[in-house]
Design a protein around this motif. Structure first.
Motif, PDB file in Angstrom:
ATOM      1  N   UNK A  50     -12.760   1.133   1.648  1.00 32.15           N
ATOM      2  CA  UNK A  50     -12.918   1.694   2.989  1.00 32.15           C
ATOM      3  C   UNK A  50     -11.672   2.483   3.386  1.00 32.15           C
ATOM      4  N   UNK A  51     -11.893   3.442   4.282  1.00 33.32           N
ATOM      5  CA  UNK A  51     -10.809   4.326   4.723  1.00 33.32           C
ATOM      6  C   UNK A  51     -10.050   3.690   5.875  1.00 33.32           C
ATOM      7  N   UNK A  52      -8.742   3.668   5.732  1.00 35.00           N
ATOM      8  CA  UNK A  52      -7.859   3.100   6.754  1.00 35.00           C
ATOM      9  C   UNK A  52      -7.080   4.229   7.411  1.00 35.00           C
ATOM     10  N   UNK A  53      -7.109   4.259   8.731  1.00 31.77           N
ATOM     11  CA  UNK A  53      -6.321   5.232   9.496  1.00 31.77           C
ATOM     12  C   UNK A  53      -5.321   4.497  10.375  1.00 31.77           C
ATOM     13  N   UNK A  59       0.864  -1.187   0.000  1.00 31.27           N
ATOM     14  CA  UNK A  59       0.000   0.000   0.000  1.00 31.27           C
ATOM     15  C   UNK A  59       0.895   1.229   0.000  1.00 31.27           C
ATOM     16  N   UNK A  60       1.280   1.678  -1.180  1.00 29.63           N
ATOM     17  CA  UNK A  60       2.251   2.754  -1.316  1.00 29.63           C
ATOM     18  C   UNK A  60       1.624   4.099  -1.686  1.00 29.63           C
ATOM     19  N   UNK A  61       0.532   4.071  -2.424  1.00 33.36           N
ATOM     20  CA  UNK A  61      -0.001   5.298  -3.007  1.00 33.36           C
ATOM     21  C   UNK A  61      -1.279   5.754  -2.317  1.00 33.36           C
ATOM     22  N   UNK A  62      -1.585   7.046  -2.513  1.00 29.17           N
ATOM     23  CA  UNK A  62      -2.860   7.596  -2.064  1.00 29.17           C
ATOM     24  C   UNK A  62      -2.963   7.884  -0.582  1.00 29.17           C
ATOM     25  N   UNK A  63      -1.836   8.050   0.095  1.00 25.36           N
ATOM     26  CA  UNK A  63      -1.856   8.300   1.541  1.00 25.36           C
ATOM     27  C   UNK A  63      -1.764   9.805   1.820  1.00 25.36           C
ATOM     28  N   UNK A 100      -3.616   8.290   6.630  1.00 28.86           N
ATOM     29  CA  UNK A 100      -4.925   7.915   6.074  1.00 28.86           C
ATOM     30  C   UNK A 100      -4.760   7.408   4.647  1.00 28.86           C
ATOM     31  N   UNK A 101      -5.403   6.281   4.364  1.00 26.98           N
ATOM     32  CA  UNK A 101      -5.363   5.709   3.023  1.00 26.98           C
ATOM     33  C   UNK A 101      -6.650   4.964   2.714  1.00 26.98           C
ATOM     34  N   UNK A 102      -6.788   4.544   1.457  1.00 32.59           N
ATOM     35  CA  UNK A 102      -7.972   3.799   0.996  1.00 32.59           C
ATOM     36  C   UNK A 102      -7.531   2.390   0.599  1.00 32.59           C
ATOM     37  N   UNK A 103      -8.246   1.381   1.100  1.00 31.49           N
ATOM     38  CA  UNK A 103      -7.911   0.005   0.766  1.00 31.49           C
ATOM     39  C   UNK A 103      -8.330  -0.314  -0.663  1.00 31.49           C
ATOM     40  N   UNK A 104      -7.455  -0.955  -1.444  1.00 30.89           N
ATOM     41  CA  UNK A 104      -7.785  -1.262  -2.836  1.00 30.89           C
ATOM     42  C   UNK A 104      -8.679  -2.497  -2.946  1.00 30.89           C
ATOM     43  N   UNK A 105      -9.201  -2.685  -4.124  1.00 37.51           N
ATOM     44  CA  UNK A 105     -10.035  -3.864  -4.402  1.00 37.51           C
ATOM     45  C   UNK A 105      -9.124  -4.974  -4.926  1.00 37.51           C
TER      46      UNK A 105
END
Length: 419
Positions: free
Chosen positions: A176-179, A62-66, A112-117
């Motif tokens: 979903x949003x991950x913190x 999970x590298x991008x979109x944080x 904060x990031x978004x979990x991918x599908x």
């Protein structure tokens, strides 16, 4: 004859183990070869760069979109956190490879990031290498995981740094949003250096991690049980007045323990990972003492008593470095590492010089042990060089050198018992 027969059996078992270790094929899907640029946690053997096509089919970084925020933006953060306060906060972009400096010396960092599908049947989040005292994980504003204590007065050995944190995610986690909330009593531990954040299929990931460390665990069990046998042989032979060095058992037992507790995935998933890490560090610092005491007992203190100075130096390092790392005065993940490797480097150079002298001028059993010591010293110097020189990939050749050394020492013990 019985002790000698037992050692011959041990020799045969060691030879069979070595042959199986060298010849046993490991299927690619069970234990892929470590790539050139692997993650900082060596036991993972999974890429942590931004090339999705190079990731295995069971994990992705999970590298991008944080985005991030230093400090607290709500009182009593864990208890009062909510999506509303999240939207009101001034988030700024976050790059894991080039993190924003902690210029205000904050002790808390929100990410904060978004979990991918992803098409994983048993989705899990794997977090590792977080050099902080505690962290918490939130999914859509709800706390789902916590490690360590957020109270500065309460020190708990279960700090998150030494553990692998495997957190199960719901099947509908995509989008979903991950913190992540990271806390450290000292601000220099934030942001974390080279952390690992993976979204993976839990069963395949654990299988991969366990399979990738089979050789190191085999070395650990071999050295440990050879040491236990040596300890038993020492007590048995002493009753009959037959010589057997207890320092051989001392070295082999602690060498095995250090390897069994080093990066062992099953241990690192445990809540007691911090204590097991300390066992690893103490064992790694103690086994050279047994080696040099054995060499001194067998061949004398050496030129200018350098052999004696080696075990005395290592004893001083163990007394100083282990408590320093345990209580955080001088962590081995920081400056303490260079002190440890400097001491080991000096000892290894002494061992290499002594071994070369023994190989060239020694006779009989002295030459055999000198060859084992030379192989061990050569592999150890290569490993130390890969740690000290930044652009070299780290290696662990010293285990093969230790195998040669232990075999030579066992052979010497057998000859001593026969005589």
């Amino acid at each position: 004859n019985r002790p000698r027969r037992a050692i011959q059996i041990l020799w045969a078992a060691t030879a069979l183990w070595t042959a199986s270790a060298l010849l046993s094929p490991i299927r690619a899907e069970e234990a892929p070869a470590p790539p050139a640029e692997s993650s900082p946690l060596a036991s993972l053997c999974i890429r942590s760069d931004n090339h999705p096509e190079k990731w295995p089919d069971f994990a992705i970084g999970l590298q991008d979109g944080w985005s991030h925020l230093y400090g607290d933006f709500v009182p009593e953060s864990i208890e009062r956190f909510s999506p509303e306060t999240d939207q009101a906060a001034a988030w700024t972009p976050w790059d894991w490879n080039n993190p924003t400096p902690n210029t205000n010396h904050a002790t808390r960092l929100w990410l904060r990031g978004i979990l991918p599908d992803v098409p994983y049947p048993d989705k899990s989040l794997l977090l590792a290498n977080f050099q902080c005292d505690a962290f918490a994980v939130f999914l859509d504003g709800k706390p789902i995981y916590q490690s360590g204590s957020f109270s500065p007065e309460q020190w708990i050995p279960g700090r998150p740094y030494r553990r692998l944190h495997l957190i199960s995610m719901p099947s509908d986690a995509a989008g979903k949003t991950l913190h992540l909330l990271l806390y450290a009593t000292k601000s220099d531990r934030i942001p974390p250096v080279e952390p690992i954040v993976l979204f993976a299929a839990q069963s395949k990931l654990v299988h991969h991690l366990v399979a990738s460390e089979w050789l190191n665990r085999s070395f650990g069990y071999l050295f440990f049980f050879v040491g236990l046998y040596g300890l038993l042989a020492y007590f048995v032979r002493r009753r009959y007045g037959i010589g057997f060095s207890p320092w051989f058992a001392f070295m082999s037992i602690f060498l095995g323990l250090s390897e069994l507790c080093s990066g062992n995935v099953m241990f690192m998933l445990s809540e007691r990972a911090e204590w097991l890490y300390q066992v690893n560090i103490l064992s790694f610092l103690l086994f050279p003492i047994g080696l040099w005491r054995f060499i001194e007992q067998t061949f004398g203190p050496g030129w200018k008593k350098l052999v004696r100075r080696c075990w005395q130096i290592e004893l001083a390092l163990a007394i100083f470095l282990w408590p320093s790392d345990l209580f955080g005065w001088l962590p081995l993940a920081g400056p303490g590492k260079w002190i440890m490797y400097a001491g080991l480097g000096v000892q290894t150079l002494v061992g290499a010089g002594m071994a070369l002298h023994g190989v060239i001028r020694g006779k009989g059993k002295e030459r055999v042990v000198a060859i084992g010591l030379l192989v061990f010293a050569a592999t150890g110097l290569v490993d130390i060089a890969t740690v000290v020189i930044p652009f070299l990939p780290e290696t662990e050749f010293y285990l093969w050198g230790a195998l040669a050394l232990v075999a030579a020492m066992a052979w010497l013990q057998e000859r001593a018992g026969g005589e």
